[in-house]
Design a protein around this motif. Structure first.
Motif, PDB file in Angstrom:
ATOM      1  N   VAL A 100       0.854  -1.187   0.000  1.00  0.00           N
ATOM      2  CA  VAL A 100       0.000   0.000   0.000  1.00  0.00           C
ATOM      3  C   VAL A 100       0.892   1.241   0.000  1.00  0.00           C
ATOM      4  O   VAL A 100       1.786   1.366   0.835  1.00  0.00           O
ATOM      5  CB  VAL A 100      -0.943   0.018   1.221  1.00  0.00           C
ATOM      6  CG1 VAL A 100      -1.767   1.311   1.241  1.00  0.00           C
ATOM      7  CG2 VAL A 100      -1.852  -1.205   1.218  1.00  0.00           C
ATOM      8  N   LEU A 101       0.640   2.121  -0.939  1.00  0.00           N
ATOM      9  CA  LEU A 101       1.359   3.391  -1.023  1.00  0.00           C
ATOM     10  C   LEU A 101       0.484   4.477  -0.408  1.00  0.00           C
ATOM     11  O   LEU A 101      -0.625   4.737  -0.880  1.00  0.00           O
ATOM     12  CB  LEU A 101       1.670   3.723  -2.481  1.00  0.00           C
ATOM     13  CG  LEU A 101       2.300   5.091  -2.776  1.00  0.00           C
ATOM     14  CD1 LEU A 101       3.644   5.239  -2.093  1.00  0.00           C
ATOM     15  CD2 LEU A 101       2.439   5.295  -4.279  1.00  0.00           C
ATOM     16  N   VAL A 102       0.981   5.098   0.665  1.00  0.00           N
ATOM     17  CA  VAL A 102       0.241   6.162   1.350  1.00  0.00           C
ATOM     18  C   VAL A 102       0.913   7.489   1.023  1.00  0.00           C
ATOM     19  O   VAL A 102       2.101   7.678   1.287  1.00  0.00           O
ATOM     20  CB  VAL A 102       0.224   5.945   2.874  1.00  0.00           C
ATOM     21  CG1 VAL A 102      -0.548   7.072   3.561  1.00  0.00           C
ATOM     22  CG2 VAL A 102      -0.388   4.588   3.211  1.00  0.00           C
ATOM     23  N   LEU A 103       0.138   8.416   0.444  1.00  0.00           N
ATOM     24  CA  LEU A 103       0.674   9.704   0.021  1.00  0.00           C
ATOM     25  C   LEU A 103      -0.147  10.837   0.610  1.00  0.00           C
ATOM     26  O   LEU A 103      -1.370  10.789   0.588  1.00  0.00           O
ATOM     27  CB  LEU A 103       0.633   9.835  -1.513  1.00  0.00           C
ATOM     28  CG  LEU A 103       1.498   8.878  -2.332  1.00  0.00           C
ATOM     29  CD1 LEU A 103       1.088   8.950  -3.789  1.00  0.00           C
ATOM     30  CD2 LEU A 103       2.959   9.252  -2.185  1.00  0.00           C
ATOM     31  N   VAL A 161      -1.331  -7.463   7.288  1.00  0.00           N
ATOM     32  CA  VAL A 161      -1.899  -7.889   6.007  1.00  0.00           C
ATOM     33  C   VAL A 161      -1.192  -7.274   4.797  1.00  0.00           C
ATOM     34  O   VAL A 161      -1.469  -7.663   3.653  1.00  0.00           O
ATOM     35  CB  VAL A 161      -3.404  -7.542   5.927  1.00  0.00           C
ATOM     36  CG1 VAL A 161      -4.181  -8.298   6.995  1.00  0.00           C
ATOM     37  CG2 VAL A 161      -3.625  -6.039   6.055  1.00  0.00           C
ATOM     38  N   CYS A 162      -0.291  -6.321   5.022  1.00  0.00           N
ATOM     39  CA  CYS A 162       0.359  -5.675   3.890  1.00  0.00           C
ATOM     40  C   CYS A 162       1.666  -5.013   4.319  1.00  0.00           C
ATOM     41  O   CYS A 162       1.993  -4.962   5.510  1.00  0.00           O
ATOM     42  CB  CYS A 162      -0.564  -4.613   3.269  1.00  0.00           C
ATOM     43  SG  CYS A 162      -0.871  -3.192   4.339  1.00  0.00           S
ATOM     44  N   GLN A 163       2.397  -4.535   3.341  1.00  0.00           N
ATOM     45  CA  GLN A 163       3.558  -3.688   3.585  1.00  0.00           C
ATOM     46  C   GLN A 163       3.194  -2.278   3.132  1.00  0.00           C
ATOM     47  O   GLN A 163       2.384  -2.103   2.214  1.00  0.00           O
ATOM     48  CB  GLN A 163       4.788  -4.217   2.857  1.00  0.00           C
ATOM     49  CG  GLN A 163       4.586  -4.522   1.392  1.00  0.00           C
ATOM     50  CD  GLN A 163       5.682  -5.420   0.836  1.00  0.00           C
ATOM     51  OE1 GLN A 163       6.830  -5.381   1.260  1.00  0.00           O
ATOM     52  NE2 GLN A 163       5.326  -6.242  -0.137  1.00  0.00           N
ATOM     53  N   VAL A 164       3.760  -1.271   3.795  1.00  0.00           N
ATOM     54  CA  VAL A 164       3.348   0.111   3.572  1.00  0.00           C
ATOM     55  C   VAL A 164       4.544   0.973   3.179  1.00  0.00           C
ATOM     56  O   VAL A 164       5.577   0.972   3.852  1.00  0.00           O
ATOM     57  CB  VAL A 164       2.683   0.699   4.838  1.00  0.00           C
ATOM     58  CG1 VAL A 164       2.377   2.187   4.651  1.00  0.00           C
ATOM     59  CG2 VAL A 164       1.404  -0.066   5.183  1.00  0.00           C
ATOM     60  N   ILE A 165       4.391   1.685   2.064  1.00  0.00           N
ATOM     61  CA  ILE A 165       5.322   2.740   1.668  1.00  0.00           C
ATOM     62  C   ILE A 165       4.630   4.044   2.023  1.00  0.00           C
ATOM     63  O   ILE A 165       3.649   4.428   1.392  1.00  0.00           O
ATOM     64  CB  ILE A 165       5.622   2.714   0.156  1.00  0.00           C
ATOM     65  CG1 ILE A 165       6.018   1.317  -0.299  1.00  0.00           C
ATOM     66  CG2 ILE A 165       6.695   3.736  -0.212  1.00  0.00           C
ATOM     67  CD1 ILE A 165       5.942   1.129  -1.810  1.00  0.00           C
ATOM     68  N   ALA A 173      -3.253   2.643  -3.539  1.00  0.00           N
ATOM     69  CA  ALA A 173      -2.779   3.928  -3.036  1.00  0.00           C
ATOM     70  C   ALA A 173      -3.835   4.548  -2.134  1.00  0.00           C
ATOM     71  O   ALA A 173      -5.037   4.373  -2.345  1.00  0.00           O
ATOM     72  CB  ALA A 173      -2.472   4.878  -4.190  1.00  0.00           C
ATOM     73  N   VAL A 174      -3.367   5.263  -1.116  1.00  0.00           N
ATOM     74  CA  VAL A 174      -4.240   6.039  -0.234  1.00  0.00           C
ATOM     75  C   VAL A 174      -3.688   7.457  -0.236  1.00  0.00           C
ATOM     76  O   VAL A 174      -2.524   7.672   0.081  1.00  0.00           O
ATOM     77  CB  VAL A 174      -4.248   5.490   1.205  1.00  0.00           C
ATOM     78  CG1 VAL A 174      -5.124   6.366   2.098  1.00  0.00           C
ATOM     79  CG2 VAL A 174      -4.708   4.046   1.229  1.00  0.00           C
ATOM     80  N   PRO A 212      -5.237   1.267  -8.308  1.00  0.00           N
ATOM     81  CA  PRO A 212      -6.482   1.575  -7.588  1.00  0.00           C
ATOM     82  C   PRO A 212      -6.170   2.501  -6.410  1.00  0.00           C
ATOM     83  O   PRO A 212      -5.042   2.511  -5.891  1.00  0.00           O
ATOM     84  CB  PRO A 212      -6.958   0.208  -7.093  1.00  0.00           C
ATOM     85  CG  PRO A 212      -6.176  -0.799  -7.858  1.00  0.00           C
ATOM     86  CD  PRO A 212      -4.885  -0.155  -8.213  1.00  0.00           C
ATOM     87  N   SER A 213      -7.174   3.241  -5.954  1.00  0.00           N
ATOM     88  CA  SER A 213      -6.897   4.188  -4.877  1.00  0.00           C
ATOM     89  C   SER A 213      -8.089   4.391  -3.961  1.00  0.00           C
ATOM     90  O   SER A 213      -9.243   4.192  -4.342  1.00  0.00           O
ATOM     91  CB  SER A 213      -6.466   5.541  -5.455  1.00  0.00           C
ATOM     92  OG  SER A 213      -7.440   6.038  -6.352  1.00  0.00           O
TER      93      SER A 213
END
Length: 375
Positions: A199-202, A225-229, A275-276, A293-294
């Protein structure tokens, strides 16, 4: 009204900024224009002093000159008076810069720093091409639209706000390095696990406090449940690093926090499954280019333009919209999407269908055409 001779056909002036979502498309067009204009092409970026555009322009190898400017809309009388003085001074600076540089055409992408430059260009009879990154134009684009020879827009939805006879729908011009990245290679280069959802958090170029807090408060659950950038902005980096220092070894290995990403941003887009972010202009081009997707959280204090951007992606199924006040359930929405791979894949397809690979080239061609009308 004066005129800068007939201008130099290998010179382009650019203005606009305030956010990366306005600067990066301008620089994408610059790169495409240079390829079309030939090896002698020169570009001068005129932007606000101390703004993000200076760093981004210089990183791309584009000459930059700071111009005085200031915000007017929604400000106190004292700020308006001071900004009016800055804009007047900036008009003189821009007039002298354009007189010396002698560009054949001028591109602006909005923001208050574009006002004095575009007005100076009008005095010098330099053809103006506007590009609107967002769906809904800000006051600068609205003000300058009557002066423009051509207006490029990301979506046909913008036609209700601007003169139809000048508009061409081009899509959002995306940096060349974002196209065609392979997920597996991007994950390898970023040190991510190949089998775990990412998951990419911006938060945009300045960060987003409510999103950052929502990720922090539910960090352990998300990292199961995931890895986060996590691209958090400079203001929140310190406390997020402190928060991450409390994670166990397994969770810490799944979390990477960055104040900002430059060269690695294209890799992060390719590596992510979701993405978030806020819904600034860049989501209209970069997420579709990456087929990403976002979950979009429009900034509630930026007028309605972020909500319009978010709606543009959500109406096709490429994105979900969450309100700023719903951040307590952000982690639930992330988890539900990651656990529904069919829906996530469908969102990715819808995002990719919105991509416009030739947007930068099409706007560059408009600039060349506009410059060719000078005499």
């Amino acid at each position: 009204m004066t005129s800068v001779a007939s201008g130099n056909p290998s010179r382009l002036a650019v203005a606009g900024g305030g956010t990366a979502g306005h600067v990066y498309p301008a620089l994408s067009v610059v790169a495409a224009w240079k390829k079309m204009a030939g090896t002698e092409a020169e570009v001068l970026y005129l932007g606000s002093k101390g703004g993000i555009e200076k760093d981004l322009a210089e990183r791309s190898g584009t000459s930059f000159m700071g111009i005085q400017s200031g915000p007017l809309r929604g400000k106190s009388p004292r700020v308006i008076a001071r900004s009016a003085g800055h804009l007047t001074w900036g008009l003189g600076q821009a007039w002298r810069a354009l007189r010396t540089f002698q560009p054949q055409a001028l591109l602006t992408t909005g923001g208050y720093s574009s006002i004095p430059v575009a007005l100076a260009g009008r005095i010098h009879r330099i053809p103006l091409v506007l590009y609107l990154p967002d769906i809904e134009p800000g006051w600068a684009i609205r003000l300058l639209a009557p002066l423009a020879q051509r207006i490029a827009v990301t979506s046909a939805a913008s036609k209700t706000y601007l003169p139809n006879d000048k508009i061409t729908e081009t899509g959002y011009p995306v940096r060349e390095e974002i196209w065609g990245r392979e997920k597996a290679e991007a994950r390898r280069r970023l040190g991510l696990k190949p089998e775990l959802p990412a998951v990419l958090v911006l938060g945009g170029s300045r960060g987003a406090r409510s999103i950052n807090r929502a990720i922090s408060e539910n960090m352990e659950m998300l990292l199961q449940v995931c890895q986060v950038i996590h691209v958090c902005g400079t203001e929140d980096e310190h406390w997020l690093r402190e928060r991450a220092s409390c994670l166990d070894v397994t969770s810490a290995d799944r979390y990477a926090v960055h104040p900002y990403l430059h060269a690695e941003f294209a890799l992060a887009l390719a590596a992510a499954d979701l993405a978030v972010s806020r819904a600034g202009a860049s989501v209209l081009g970069e997420y579709p280019a990456a087929g990403l997707p976002s979950i979009l959280v429009p900034y509630p204090y930026a007028g309605s333009h972020q909500m319009k951007n978010a709606y543009f992606l959500s109406q096709t199924g490429a994105a979900l919209i969450m309100r700023n006040g719903q951040m307590a359930s952000l982690h639930i929405a992330i988890k539900e999407l990651l656990q529904n791979p069919k829906r996530l894949a469908r969102m990715a397809r819808e995002a990719k269908a919105l991509s416009r690979p030739r947007a930068a080239q099409d706007i560059a061609a408009m600039l060349i055409e506009a410059g060719g009308t000078r005499g």
